[in-house]
Write a protein that holds these residues in place. Structure first.
Motif, short mmCIF file in Angstrom:
data_model
loop_
_atom_site.label_atom_id
_atom_site.label_comp_id
_atom_site.label_asym_id
_atom_site.label_seq_id
_atom_site.Cartn_x
_atom_site.Cartn_y
_atom_site.Cartn_z
N MET A 296 9.95 29.40 13.93
CA MET A 296 9.08 29.61 12.76
C MET A 296 8.17 30.82 12.95
O MET A 296 7.89 31.55 12.00
CB MET A 296 8.26 28.35 12.47
CG MET A 296 9.08 27.15 12.01
SD MET A 296 10.27 27.51 10.67
CE MET A 296 9.16 27.99 9.34
N GLN A 297 7.71 31.04 14.17
CA GLN A 297 6.91 32.24 14.43
C GLN A 297 7.71 33.50 14.08
O GLN A 297 7.20 34.41 13.44
CB GLN A 297 6.49 32.28 15.90
CG GLN A 297 5.46 31.23 16.28
CD GLN A 297 5.28 31.13 17.79
OE1 GLN A 297 5.61 32.03 18.55
NE2 GLN A 297 4.76 29.99 18.24
N ARG A 298 8.97 33.54 14.51
CA ARG A 298 9.80 34.72 14.25
C ARG A 298 10.19 34.82 12.78
O ARG A 298 10.23 35.92 12.20
CB ARG A 298 11.05 34.68 15.14
CG ARG A 298 11.95 35.92 15.01
CD ARG A 298 11.21 37.21 15.35
NE ARG A 298 12.07 38.36 15.24
CZ ARG A 298 12.72 38.93 16.25
NH1 ARG A 298 12.59 38.42 17.47
NH2 ARG A 298 13.48 39.99 16.05
N ARG A 339 -0.66 29.42 9.66
CA ARG A 339 0.26 30.11 10.58
C ARG A 339 1.28 30.97 9.85
O ARG A 339 2.07 31.67 10.48
CB ARG A 339 0.99 29.09 11.45
CG ARG A 339 0.12 28.48 12.55
CD ARG A 339 0.84 27.36 13.25
NE ARG A 339 0.20 26.99 14.51
CZ ARG A 339 0.42 25.87 15.16
NH1 ARG A 339 1.28 24.98 14.65
NH2 ARG A 339 -0.19 25.61 16.30
N GLY A 340 1.26 30.94 8.53
CA GLY A 340 2.18 31.79 7.78
C GLY A 340 2.83 31.09 6.61
O GLY A 340 2.68 29.88 6.42
N ALA A 341 3.55 31.87 5.82
CA ALA A 341 4.14 31.39 4.58
C ALA A 341 5.64 31.13 4.69
O ALA A 341 6.34 31.08 3.69
CB ALA A 341 3.87 32.38 3.46
N GLY A 342 6.15 30.97 5.91
CA GLY A 342 7.56 30.67 6.09
C GLY A 342 8.44 31.89 5.92
O GLY A 342 7.96 33.03 5.94
N ASP A 374 18.26 28.91 8.15
CA ASP A 374 19.11 29.18 9.30
C ASP A 374 18.51 30.26 10.20
O ASP A 374 17.64 31.03 9.77
CB ASP A 374 20.49 29.69 8.84
CG ASP A 374 21.42 28.56 8.45
OD1 ASP A 374 20.94 27.41 8.30
OD2 ASP A 374 22.62 28.81 8.28
N ALA A 375 19.04 30.39 11.40
CA ALA A 375 18.68 31.49 12.28
C ALA A 375 19.13 32.82 11.68
O ALA A 375 18.48 33.85 11.89
CB ALA A 375 19.31 31.30 13.65
N ARG A 376 20.21 32.82 10.91
CA ARG A 376 20.71 34.03 10.28
C ARG A 376 20.09 34.21 8.90
O ARG A 376 19.70 33.23 8.25
CB ARG A 376 22.24 33.98 10.17
CG ARG A 376 22.76 32.79 9.37
CD ARG A 376 24.25 32.56 9.53
NE ARG A 376 24.63 32.40 10.92
CZ ARG A 376 24.48 31.26 11.61
NH1 ARG A 376 23.88 30.21 11.04
NH2 ARG A 376 24.85 31.18 12.85
N ILE A 409 14.79 34.73 5.28
CA ILE A 409 14.77 35.73 6.34
C ILE A 409 15.00 35.06 7.70
O ILE A 409 14.29 34.11 8.07
CB ILE A 409 13.45 36.50 6.34
CG1 ILE A 409 13.22 37.15 4.97
CG2 ILE A 409 13.44 37.55 7.44
CD1 ILE A 409 14.31 38.09 4.53
N GLY A 410 16.00 35.56 8.42
CA GLY A 410 16.39 34.96 9.68
C GLY A 410 15.70 35.56 10.88
O GLY A 410 14.62 36.16 10.77
N LEU A 411 16.33 35.42 12.03
CA LEU A 411 15.72 35.79 13.30
C LEU A 411 16.28 37.09 13.87
O LEU A 411 15.97 37.44 15.02
CB LEU A 411 15.94 34.66 14.32
CG LEU A 411 15.55 33.25 13.88
CD1 LEU A 411 15.81 32.26 15.01
CD2 LEU A 411 14.09 33.18 13.45
N GLU A 412 17.06 37.82 13.09
CA GLU A 412 17.63 39.07 13.58
C GLU A 412 16.54 40.14 13.77
O GLU A 412 15.38 39.93 13.40
CB GLU A 412 18.68 39.60 12.58
CG GLU A 412 19.82 38.62 12.27
CD GLU A 412 19.61 37.82 11.00
OE1 GLU A 412 20.58 37.26 10.47
OE2 GLU A 412 18.44 37.74 10.55
#
Length: 430
Positions: A296-298, A339-342, A374-376, A409-412
């Protein structure tokens, strides 16, 4: 886990509800892929079926793998108990099942996932339930929609698809005034960004399919009970306060106290609706939860960078991300979800519907799927897919107009995400 100080979120997401397997010593929670469980004797079986003892009967009701997930979800959300089920939509039905009946209504935010709008406005009619969809930014409209037959308020914390933030603290006060529970869908925020119970929500629901699992492998839903609502304060909730014929007159609230709603969800909700989560899906979700805070941080870091870039692009009309200082929901986000808006939001293309479709088809790295979390990185055009059953008025209310594209938005690497968006925008607006 040791007693004493309250455990941090990162500790709970790994350890809550779980212990090494007592028989084998397995450290990871095993998948108990079984339909049924052997009783010690006839008296043990009778006590389980009479709700006089907690244990395992049949995996439609209880299962050790799913029990760990339920305990972990309750711990992360700050609730007293949880019930896990087959999907987010199943969780919505099960959350309302103890509260509703023919002729009763739920007052809901109009800013909802399109499938939820359809479920509420169409399928609920088959039960004799009414869903009143109103703008939850208009507190007077919410109050005006409540009447003597209203049994709950329902909203999404971070709304899908637009990513706007519901002021659940204010909505919870309205629910308290009316003597009814607030059900908050926390799928878009997750308990890492926001814990609705801390702001007055009675019940929290999740589509665990999204961020909780985080890898697009398993469907799942969860209902978390705050344990703080007095179900016997009025005659509005007879399923919980009055004798239950199927259990020889047992009164759930009188018998189980703060856990009444949770026990009802298992003993009657899962028993009769059968919306069961399978143990393997529970296992996948438990694995995902172990990294929830890191992911979630990323997601938030990347979403801020991407939304800021889009907001400054001349080909984009506007961006709805609540994490931008320009957003009308920015101050509410700082209070409700500090902590943020996702990682979910939409943007509007100046060239309208056709440009949106061309944009989606021109993306390379983004996956065009009906999911988020997703992570992607994922993309979809809501008006032609997830929200296509809605009327033009409902599309506008849900922030899902024909010129809107939804991004997860994913983790790339954020520069790679932006580069993909840039080339697709170029093709879509040529």
């Amino acid at each position: 886990m040791t007693e004493g100080r309250e455990k941090g979120f990162e500790t709970l997401q790994i350890h809550a509800g779980a212990q090494p397997d007592p028989t084998t010593g397995a450290r990871q929670t095993p998948i108990y892929q079984t339909t049924s469980f052997v009783f010690r004797d006839a008296d043990h079986a009778a006590r389980l079926f009479n709700l006089e003892e907690v244990g395992y009967i049949y995996s439609r009701l209880t299962n050790p793998t799913i029990s760990v997930l339920q305990d972990r979800m309750a711990a992360l959300e700050g609730g007293v108990g949880a019930v896990c089920c087959a999907s987010g939509h199943a969780a919505q039905i099960m959350a309302l099942f103890p509260l509703m009946g023919p002729g009763l209504n739920v007052v809901s935010s109009s800013r909802l996932y399109g499938g939820t709008v359809t479920q509420f406005s169409q399928s609920f009619k088959r039960f004799g339930w009414e869903a009143r969809l109103v703008d939850f930014d208009d507190f007077d409209a919410v109050r005006a929609a409540i009447d003597e037959n209203t049994r709950a308020l329902f909203c999404e914390v971070i709304n899908n698809p637009g990513g706007s933030i519901t002021d659940i603290e204010a909505i919870a006060k309205i629910a308290d005034e009316a003597g009814i529970p607030l059900i908050a869908d926390n799928t878009g925020a997750t308990p890492y960004l926001c814990r609705p119970i801390d702001f007055g929500a009675t019940i929290v629901v999740h589509a665990m399919t999204k961020y909780m699992t985080g890898n697009g492998t398993a469907m799942g839903g969860a209902i978390i009970d705050s344990g703080k609502f007095d179900w016997s304060a009025s005659d509005k909730f007879p399923s919980l306060s009055q004798p239950e014929p199927a259990y020889h007159g047992l009164k759930f609230h009188e018998t189980f106290g703060p856990l009444a709603y949770t026990f009802f969800g298992i003993a009657i909700g899962l028993r009769d609706l059968g919306m069961v989560l399978n143990p393997q899906a529970a296992h996948y979700t438990l694995l995902g939860l172990e990294t929830l805070s890191l992911r979630m941080q990323r997601h938030v870091e990347n979403a801020v960078k991407v939304a800021t870039w889009l907001e400054n692009d001349d080909r984009v009309e506007y961006v709805t991300y609540a994490g931008l200082e320009s957003s009308p929901y920015y101050k509410v986000m700082q209070r409700i979800s500090p902590r943020g808006a996702g990682g979910l939001f939409t943007f509007a293309l100046k060239n309208g519907y056709d440009a949106c479709v061309k944009f989606v088809d021109s993306l390379d790295m983004f996956s065009h799927v009906a999911n988020f979390g997703d992570a992607r990185s994922l993309v979809i055009h809501p008006a032609s897919t997830t929200h296509r059953q809605l009327s033009p008025e409902q599309l506008k209310a849900a922030d899902a107009g024909p010129n809107i594209v939804r991004l997860s938005i994913g983790l790339e690497d954020p520069e790679d995400i932006i580069a993909d968006l840039d080339q697709a925008l170029t093709k879509a607006t040529a």
